[in-house]
Design an enzyme around this catalytic site. Structure first.
Site, PDB file in Angstrom:
ATOM      1  N   ARG A  67       0.856  -1.183   0.000  1.00 18.33           N
ATOM      2  CA  ARG A  67       0.000   0.000   0.000  1.00 18.33           C
ATOM      3  C   ARG A  67       0.896   1.237   0.000  1.00 18.33           C
ATOM      4  O   ARG A  67       1.759   1.386   0.850  1.00 18.33           O
ATOM      5  CB  ARG A  67      -0.885   0.032   1.241  1.00 18.33           C
ATOM      6  CG  ARG A  67      -1.765   1.275   1.324  1.00 18.33           C
ATOM      7  CD  ARG A  67      -2.375   1.439   2.704  1.00 18.33           C
ATOM      8  NE  ARG A  67      -3.229   2.621   2.759  1.00 18.33           N
ATOM      9  CZ  ARG A  67      -3.601   3.203   3.889  1.00 18.33           C
ATOM     10  NH1 ARG A  67      -3.188   2.733   5.048  1.00 18.33           N
ATOM     11  NH2 ARG A  67      -4.387   4.264   3.861  1.00 18.33           N
ATOM     12  N   ASP A  98      -3.313   4.573  -2.927  1.00 12.36           N
ATOM     13  CA  ASP A  98      -4.581   4.973  -2.333  1.00 12.36           C
ATOM     14  C   ASP A  98      -5.234   6.120  -3.088  1.00 12.36           C
ATOM     15  O   ASP A  98      -6.429   6.376  -2.924  1.00 12.36           O
ATOM     16  CB  ASP A  98      -4.364   5.377  -0.876  1.00 12.36           C
ATOM     17  CG  ASP A  98      -4.897   4.352   0.102  1.00 12.36           C
ATOM     18  OD1 ASP A  98      -5.831   3.619  -0.259  1.00 12.36           O
ATOM     19  OD2 ASP A  98      -4.383   4.279   1.225  1.00 12.36           O
ATOM     20  N   HIS A 120     -15.818   5.431   5.033  1.00 10.61           N
ATOM     21  CA  HIS A 120     -14.692   4.681   5.588  1.00 10.61           C
ATOM     22  C   HIS A 120     -14.313   5.382   6.891  1.00 10.61           C
ATOM     23  O   HIS A 120     -13.598   6.381   6.901  1.00 10.61           O
ATOM     24  CB  HIS A 120     -13.516   4.672   4.607  1.00 10.61           C
ATOM     25  CG  HIS A 120     -12.307   3.966   5.146  1.00 10.61           C
ATOM     26  ND1 HIS A 120     -11.916   2.725   4.699  1.00 10.61           N
ATOM     27  CD2 HIS A 120     -11.399   4.328   6.090  1.00 10.61           C
ATOM     28  CE1 HIS A 120     -10.818   2.351   5.342  1.00 10.61           C
ATOM     29  NE2 HIS A 120     -10.492   3.313   6.202  1.00 10.61           N
ATOM     30  N   GLY A 126     -12.653   5.291  10.551  1.00  8.76           N
ATOM     31  CA  GLY A 126     -11.723   4.659  11.466  1.00  8.76           C
ATOM     32  C   GLY A 126     -10.859   5.730  12.085  1.00  8.76           C
ATOM     33  O   GLY A 126     -11.246   6.896  12.141  1.00  8.76           O
ATOM     34  N   GLY A 170      -8.287   6.888  10.751  1.00 14.75           N
ATOM     35  CA  GLY A 170      -8.306   7.736   9.576  1.00 14.75           C
ATOM     36  C   GLY A 170      -9.696   7.614   8.974  1.00 14.75           C
ATOM     37  O   GLY A 170     -10.217   6.504   8.838  1.00 14.75           O
ATOM     38  N   GLY A 192     -12.979   0.599  10.842  1.00 15.05           N
ATOM     39  CA  GLY A 192     -13.139   0.143  12.226  1.00 15.05           C
ATOM     40  C   GLY A 192     -14.351   0.713  12.932  1.00 15.05           C
ATOM     41  O   GLY A 192     -15.094  -0.015  13.607  1.00 15.05           O
ATOM     42  N   ILE A 193     -14.582   2.026  12.814  1.00 18.43           N
ATOM     43  CA  ILE A 193     -15.759   2.647  13.426  1.00 18.43           C
ATOM     44  C   ILE A 193     -17.010   2.281  12.633  1.00 18.43           C
ATOM     45  O   ILE A 193     -18.045   1.908  13.198  1.00 18.43           O
ATOM     46  CB  ILE A 193     -15.590   4.170  13.501  1.00 18.43           C
ATOM     47  CG1 ILE A 193     -14.442   4.542  14.449  1.00 18.43           C
ATOM     48  CG2 ILE A 193     -16.882   4.846  13.941  1.00 18.43           C
ATOM     49  CD1 ILE A 193     -14.080   6.018  14.441  1.00 18.43           C
ATOM     50  N   GLY A 194     -16.931   2.390  11.322  1.00 16.79           N
ATOM     51  CA  GLY A 194     -18.094   2.115  10.484  1.00 16.79           C
ATOM     52  C   GLY A 194     -18.615   0.701  10.622  1.00 16.79           C
ATOM     53  O   GLY A 194     -19.830   0.459  10.576  1.00 16.79           O
ATOM     54  N   ASN A 199     -18.138  -1.324  13.351  1.00 15.34           N
ATOM     55  CA  ASN A 199     -18.330  -1.812  14.716  1.00 15.34           C
ATOM     56  C   ASN A 199     -19.069  -0.873  15.659  1.00 15.34           C
ATOM     57  O   ASN A 199     -19.645  -1.338  16.643  1.00 15.34           O
ATOM     58  CB  ASN A 199     -16.960  -2.144  15.329  1.00 15.34           C
ATOM     59  CG  ASN A 199     -16.229  -3.222  14.561  1.00 15.34           C
ATOM     60  OD1 ASN A 199     -16.642  -4.371  14.549  1.00 15.34           O
ATOM     61  ND2 ASN A 199     -15.142  -2.847  13.898  1.00 15.34           N
TER      62      ASN A 199
END
Length: 311
Positions: free
Chosen positions: A9, A66, A124, A126, A128, A244-246, A248
């Site tokens: 990446r 990215d 997205h 998280g 970031g 991660g946030i989206g 969980n």
């Protein structure tokens, strides 16, 4: 087991790189020149490539960018209202998290092809965080611009900020460029607002007014950006949460969608609590989905394709 290629990446690919590329000396030098555009990520990305080249000489190294997913934007979406010369020098909107958006676009094409042809906002979220408007599988607009600082507030990054604030910090607070960079990249966002943590889980559990305010600000900015991205596509057919946030933070998802009913966005509380893939009610005008992202799979597929091509 034969090692065919190693995929990497790379956050910044520049203005013209739209596809993964096999790494050679000229490409590595070009990517190094982009380090000032992404100082938090690019040097570490390139260090990983160099380490892999040293450990596995002769094995192809493949860079996956990215920024690539967003590289088909027309000038009016790509530029800032600065003299044209700055755009020509590379001061333009790039957009990031493209590997994640590419995966989500591909997953929708595989599992919900009709929806993939429509107008989708992907969140997205998280440490970031960014969002992207995707129409017919292609990027239309993104919350991130020239750098990975722009757009939504993040774990430690400020997100969108009035440039006048930076002038004030320099002129009235006598802050240096290094101090401002440290402030914006490492001391702002959820951490700066809460004074506690950059981790959404800790903030949700904290119960302090400062933690609650940090979450509320994050939710508010997400709501504003969803509206903006829908406007860029003249409508919305689906909202996808990932990261991660989206993936969980159930209460954060619920709060973001709470004031978006006017866009046809609704959440079924039971489906949301169960973390189901589809969390909107049956028959909702706008589908709301939770789809785990897989940037590593996008990178692995790209590396394998280039390895097969060059055999």
């Amino acid at each position: 087991m034969e090692l065919l290629a190693i995929g990497h990446r790379v956050v910044h690919g520049g203005a013209d790189r739209k596809t993964p590329a096999k790494v050679d000396a000229p490409l590595l030098a070009a990517l190094e020149a982009l380090a000032p555009f992404a100082p938090l990520h690019q040097p570490h990305n390139l260090a990983g490539i160099r380490a892999a080249m040293a450990a596995f000489p002769g094995v192809p190294q493949v860079a996956c960018f990215d920024t690539a997913f967003h590289r088909d934007q027309p000038f009016v979406r790509d530029t800032y209202a600065l003299p044209r010369a700055f755009h020509d020098e590379g001061v333009r909107r790039y957009g990031f998290h493209g590997l994640s958006y590419a995966f989500i676009a591909g997953e929708l094409a595989r599992t919900a092809p009709k929806l993939a042809e429509g107008r989708v906002v992907v969140a997205h979220l998280g440490s970031g965080a960014s969002m992207c408007a995707i129409s017919g599988g292609r990027s239309v607009a993104s919350t991130m611009g020239f750098s990975a600082l722009d757009g939504l507030p993040m774990g430690t990054r400020s997100g969108q900020i009035d440039p006048g604030v930076l002038l004030y910090l320099m002129q009235q607070k006598n802050m240096s460029a290094t101090e401002i960079s440290d402030l914006l990249y490492k001391k702002s966002g959820l951490l700066g607002l809460s004074g506690l943590s950059n981790d959404m889980r800790r903030l949700e559990a904290a119960g302090t007014p400062e933690a609650a305010a940090a979450i509320d600000h994050f939710v508010y900015r997400c709501q504003r950006e969803i509206g903006s991205l829908a406007a860029a596509m003249a409508g919305i057919d689906a909202l996808v949460f990932t990261g991660g946030i989206g993936e969980n933070a159930r209460q954060v998802r619920l709060a973001i969608c709470d004031r978006l009913a006017w866009m046809g966005i609704e959440v079924d509380p039971a489906r949301n609590a169960a973390n189901e893939r589809l969390i909107s009610p049956d028959g909702a005008r706008t589908q709301v989905l939770v789809i785990p992202t897989n940037e590593e799979l996008v990178i692995a597929r790209a590396a394998a394709a280039i390895a097969r091509r060059d055999r």
